[in-house]
Write an enzyme that holds these catalytic residues in place. Structure first.
Site, mmCIF file in Angstrom:
data_model
loop_
_atom_site.group_PDB
_atom_site.id
_atom_site.type_symbol
_atom_site.label_atom_id
_atom_site.label_comp_id
_atom_site.label_asym_id
_atom_site.label_seq_id
_atom_site.Cartn_x
_atom_site.Cartn_y
_atom_site.Cartn_z
ATOM 1 C CD GLU A 443 -3.008 -0.219 -0.281
ATOM 2 O OE1 GLU A 443 -2.861 0.944 -0.689
ATOM 3 O OE2 GLU A 443 -3.702 -1.066 -0.855
HETATM 4 C C1 LIG Z 1 2.973 -9.749 0.680
HETATM 5 C C2 LIG Z 1 2.639 -8.718 -0.350
HETATM 6 C C3 LIG Z 1 1.307 -8.472 -0.667
HETATM 7 C C4 LIG Z 1 0.986 -7.547 -1.655
HETATM 8 N N1 LIG Z 1 -0.320 -7.381 -2.048
HETATM 9 C C5 LIG Z 1 -0.599 -6.666 -3.168
HETATM 10 C C6 LIG Z 1 -1.902 -6.672 -3.740
HETATM 11 O O1 LIG Z 1 -2.847 -7.261 -3.203
HETATM 12 N N2 LIG Z 1 -2.105 -5.999 -4.904
HETATM 13 C C7 LIG Z 1 -1.100 -5.329 -5.542
HETATM 14 O O2 LIG Z 1 -1.331 -4.759 -6.600
HETATM 15 N N3 LIG Z 1 0.163 -5.288 -5.005
HETATM 16 C C8 LIG Z 1 0.434 -5.946 -3.849
HETATM 17 N N4 LIG Z 1 1.703 -5.939 -3.320
HETATM 18 C C9 LIG Z 1 2.736 -5.157 -3.976
HETATM 19 C C10 LIG Z 1 3.197 -3.959 -3.152
HETATM 20 O O3 LIG Z 1 2.189 -2.990 -3.098
HETATM 21 C C11 LIG Z 1 4.518 -3.452 -3.791
HETATM 22 O O4 LIG Z 1 5.509 -4.424 -3.496
HETATM 23 C C12 LIG Z 1 4.899 -2.097 -3.284
HETATM 24 O O5 LIG Z 1 4.010 -1.130 -3.785
HETATM 25 C C13 LIG Z 1 6.328 -1.681 -3.660
HETATM 26 O O6 LIG Z 1 6.620 -1.934 -5.016
HETATM 27 P P1 LIG Z 1 7.947 -2.726 -5.390
HETATM 28 O O7 LIG Z 1 7.974 -3.968 -4.562
HETATM 29 O O8 LIG Z 1 8.007 -2.909 -6.853
HETATM 30 O O9 LIG Z 1 9.139 -1.802 -4.905
HETATM 31 P P2 LIG Z 1 9.801 -0.590 -5.731
HETATM 32 O O10 LIG Z 1 8.735 0.300 -6.240
HETATM 33 O O11 LIG Z 1 10.774 -1.151 -6.708
HETATM 34 O O12 LIG Z 1 10.581 0.180 -4.581
HETATM 35 C C14 LIG Z 1 11.869 -0.234 -4.098
HETATM 36 C C15 LIG Z 1 12.393 0.778 -3.083
HETATM 37 O O13 LIG Z 1 12.561 2.054 -3.706
HETATM 38 C C16 LIG Z 1 11.833 3.050 -3.030
HETATM 39 N N5 LIG Z 1 11.217 3.968 -4.004
HETATM 40 C C17 LIG Z 1 10.682 3.661 -5.209
HETATM 41 N N6 LIG Z 1 10.171 4.751 -5.792
HETATM 42 C C18 LIG Z 1 10.363 5.776 -4.936
HETATM 43 C C19 LIG Z 1 10.049 7.162 -4.948
HETATM 44 N N7 LIG Z 1 9.401 7.708 -5.967
HETATM 45 N N8 LIG Z 1 10.410 7.929 -3.878
HETATM 46 C C20 LIG Z 1 11.057 7.389 -2.833
HETATM 47 N N9 LIG Z 1 11.375 6.068 -2.755
HETATM 48 C C21 LIG Z 1 11.037 5.277 -3.788
HETATM 49 C C22 LIG Z 1 10.755 2.321 -2.240
HETATM 50 O O14 LIG Z 1 10.367 3.050 -1.096
HETATM 51 C C23 LIG Z 1 11.459 1.011 -1.900
HETATM 52 O O15 LIG Z 1 12.204 1.173 -0.727
HETATM 53 C C24 LIG Z 1 2.033 -6.822 -2.300
HETATM 54 C C25 LIG Z 1 3.365 -7.051 -1.948
HETATM 55 C C26 LIG Z 1 3.671 -7.993 -1.008
HETATM 56 C C27 LIG Z 1 5.122 -8.260 -0.701
#
Ligand SMILES: Cc1cc2nc3c(=O)[nH]c(=O)nc-3n(C[C@H](O)[C@H](O)[C@H](O)COP(=O)(O)OP(=O)(O)OC[C@H]3O[C@@H](n4cnc5c(N)ncnc54)[C@H](O)[C@@H]3O)c2cc1C
Length: 591
Positions: A443
């Protein structure tokens, strides 16, 4: 098994003594029946479900996890989850806050949040199935056509079906503008959805007859980036005109993730292979539609932090009372025993008070924000609704970003109190730490919450919500300026909110000169804001406890915890201020 007692006394204190929820709710449109008696009864019943049905499934669900069967491409949840879901549905909980026209009970949002706290503390992994359904219902209510609401929303409200939110793809996480899933128009007005989503909570399971996936995808003529995303309803089973389930849609889980915590929640890779979908809302406006329900989802994740921290705190307090180890520094306190208990150690009390300050302070903040969402939705005049909406927008990143972060510390301290026994799985404390780890990630990560707070809520919206909130704190300080019982809190709170304003103003100037300053300051600014916010709720807690008819021990506990908070936790703002002022120059490039 770890223990869990529904913290109904403190929930009631937060709702009725601290926030005056009864007076507020009964004055809202359609709120005449939302009296304390009714709300008390709801809390009581939710507490029983959490304690008696959900809490006993928590550790077994974690140990067993979900199963994915490759041949049938289906997911089975851990033992006991189905029965717990049935009890949840039989109790009418899925429709608690949904409008009556959809088969719900139209209870206030703040009651949704208070009961969700109990269910999440009972079993966080399990609680994600109803939570995602609630998110899907919000989207359908706000953006669906009456026919879509009739077909897809009502069965979710009734608890026969569940929902999902399918946003994330391997290359598109925080930046959803990068998503690639395609939606091609079919001749009959539906769409063929093709693409892979990852990390989809409740993507498949055996708890309900059908699953309504809400999927973000691109139409063929979509502009690039976040302005080219549309939202689609993709049912697991097709639904006939009479509401009966038909053929299986081509939307299957491809695998489930093996992850650090929340093992009872099925986190699925979802493959959409020309699956039939129906546009919900306007073309290319899918991301904006998702954002309209983001506040509710983020608030609920903040509540997950509260829920886990509450249960961990209860167990560590119990353990500290019973564990005999060493003697007090000032001489034996339990001379008849082989050793004193852990409570005689100031350092153990420090860890306990840190947890208590975070738990009860967070509860006040989260319930306050939820109550504002009720005013936003059903306030009697436009000005009140507008103000509440601006307050909610401002507080959500704090309620999500800060509360989920302090929940890490709270659950870690709870484990620490168990010593090495905390590290041993059978004592249950390491599960809280593992389960809590996800809440700062999904989220919107903490970094994203911080950017939202500083970039959007402060700079873009010119701090309108901040001004309301700081104004409210200022008015509270003024009203209690001569109150001897609050003397220890009012001056430092007034100073903290003044410094918060000055820091915000100075930061806004620096970001205008160099946008990189925003990213360098945002997370420290989030922490800073969170600590001041909790200070306000702690000062209010002491005022409310003093004013109410509470046992002396209850009043003393509130005062002691507030005193600890102001002496030992609020000063952390100073370190964050120094970090903020160090600016982007202190964060060099990394090759
Ligand atoms: C157990 C689990 C359940 C989930 N459930 C759902 C679900 O039901 N539906 C769904 O759609 N998704 C779901 N997700 C996905 C989750 O919402 C994403 O993993 C999350 O939004 C982060 O995206 P990412 O993992 O690609 O990380 P990235 O976006 O690659 O981020 C990596 C790091 O970079 C930082 N970062 C990236 N961009 C910025 C920025 N602009 N400014 C500052 N820092 C930044 C982040 O804070 C983080 O520390 C789930 C994930 C998990 C692990």
């Amino acid at each position: 098994m770890t223990l869990y007692h529904a913290p109904t006394d403190d929930q009631r204190f937060a709702l009725f003594d601290l926030l005056g929820a009864e007076a507020t709710l009964t004055q809202l449109q359609g709120g005449g029946e939302h009296t304390r008696d009714l709300l008390d009864a709801v809390l009581e019943e939710a507490g029983k479900l959490a304690e008696q049905v959900l809490a006993p499934t928590n550790e077994a669900g974690d140990a067993e996890g979900c199963h994915f069967d490759k041949d049938s491409r289906s997911v089975t949840t851990p033992k006991g989850f189905k029965q717990a879901f049935k009890a949840f549905v039989d109790g009418g909980w899925p429709g608690l806050t949904a409008k009556e026209q959809f088969g719900g009970q139209a209870l206030p949002g703040v009651m949704g949040i208070a009961t969700t706290e109990l269910f999440q503390a009972g079993n966080l992994g399990w609680s994600l199935y109803p939570l995602l359904s609630e998110g899907a219902c919000h989207a359908l209510e706000l953006h669906g056509t009456p026919a879509q609401q009739e077909t897809y929303m009502k069965p979710i409200v009734a608890g026969r079906w569940t929902g999902t939110m399918c946003l994330t793809e391997p290359q598109a996480g925080s930046d959803l503008g990068l998503l690639k899933t395609r939606a091609e128009p079919n001749a009959d007005g539906s769409y063929a959805i093709t693409g892979t989503k990852i990390f989809i909570s409740a993507g498949d399971h055996d708890l309900a007859e059908n699953i309504v996936h809400l999927v973000l995808a691109r139409l063929p003529d979509a502009p690039a980036g976040s302005r080219g995303i549309s939202m689609f309803i993709v049912p697991k089973f097709m639904v006939g005109a009479d509401g009966a389930l038909g053929t299986r849609n081509n939307a299957y889980p491809g695998a489930i993730e093996h992850k650090m915590g929340i093992h009872g929640s099925a986190t699925c890779v979802m493959n959409f292979d020309g699956a039939t979908g129906y546009l919900i809302g306007k073309p290319h406006k899918g991301l904006a539609a998702m954002f309209t329900m983001m506040n509710a989802a983020r608030l609920s994740v903040g509540v997950q932090g509260l829920a886990l921290a509450e249960r961990a705190w209860q167990n560590s307090l119990n353990y500290a009372r019973e564990r005999l180890q060493g003697r007090s520094l000032s001489g034996a306190k339990l001379p008849e025993k082989v050793a004193d208990n852990l409570l005689v150690q100031p350092d153990v009390r420090r860890m306990l008070l840190t947890q208590r300050a975070f738990v009860e302070g967070s509860r006040a903040l989260l319930y306050y924000t939820a109550l504002q969402t009720d005013i936003e939705a059903r306030g009697s005049d436009e000005a009140a609704r507008q103000k509440a909406s601006e307050l909610v927008a401002f507080l959500i990143p704090i309620a999500k970003g800060f509360v989920t972060e302090i929940a890490q510390e709270a659950t870690k301290e709870a484990l620490q109190i168990y010593g090495g026994h905390g590290y041993i799985a059978e004592n249950g404390m390491e599960q809280f730490v593992r389960d809590a780890r996800i809440i700062t990630l999904y989220e919107g990560t903490t970094g994203i919450q911080a950017a939202d707070l500083l970039g959007r809520k402060i700079l873009q919206l010119q701090g309108v919500g901040f001004k309301h909130f700081a104004g409210e704190i200022g008015a509270f300080c003024k009203a209690h300026a001569g109150d001897a019982k609050l003397a220890a809190f009012i001056a430092p709170l007034g100073a903290a909110v003044k410094q918060w304003g000055e820091l915000t103003l100075a930061l806004a100037g620096r970001v205008q000169a160099n946008p990189e300053e925003l990213g360098a300051a945002a997370v420290d600014y989030l922490w800073y804001s969170g600590y001041v916010t909790l200070a306000y709720f702690w000062a209010r807690s002491v005022a409310a406890a003093e004013a109410g008819n509470h046992p002396a021990a209850f009043k003393q506990a509130k005062r002691d915890t507030a005193t600890f908070y102001f002496a030992r936790l609020l000063p952390r703002t100073l370190a964050h201020k120094v970090a903020i002022e160090a600016g982007v120059a202190s964060i060099p490039d990394i090759a």
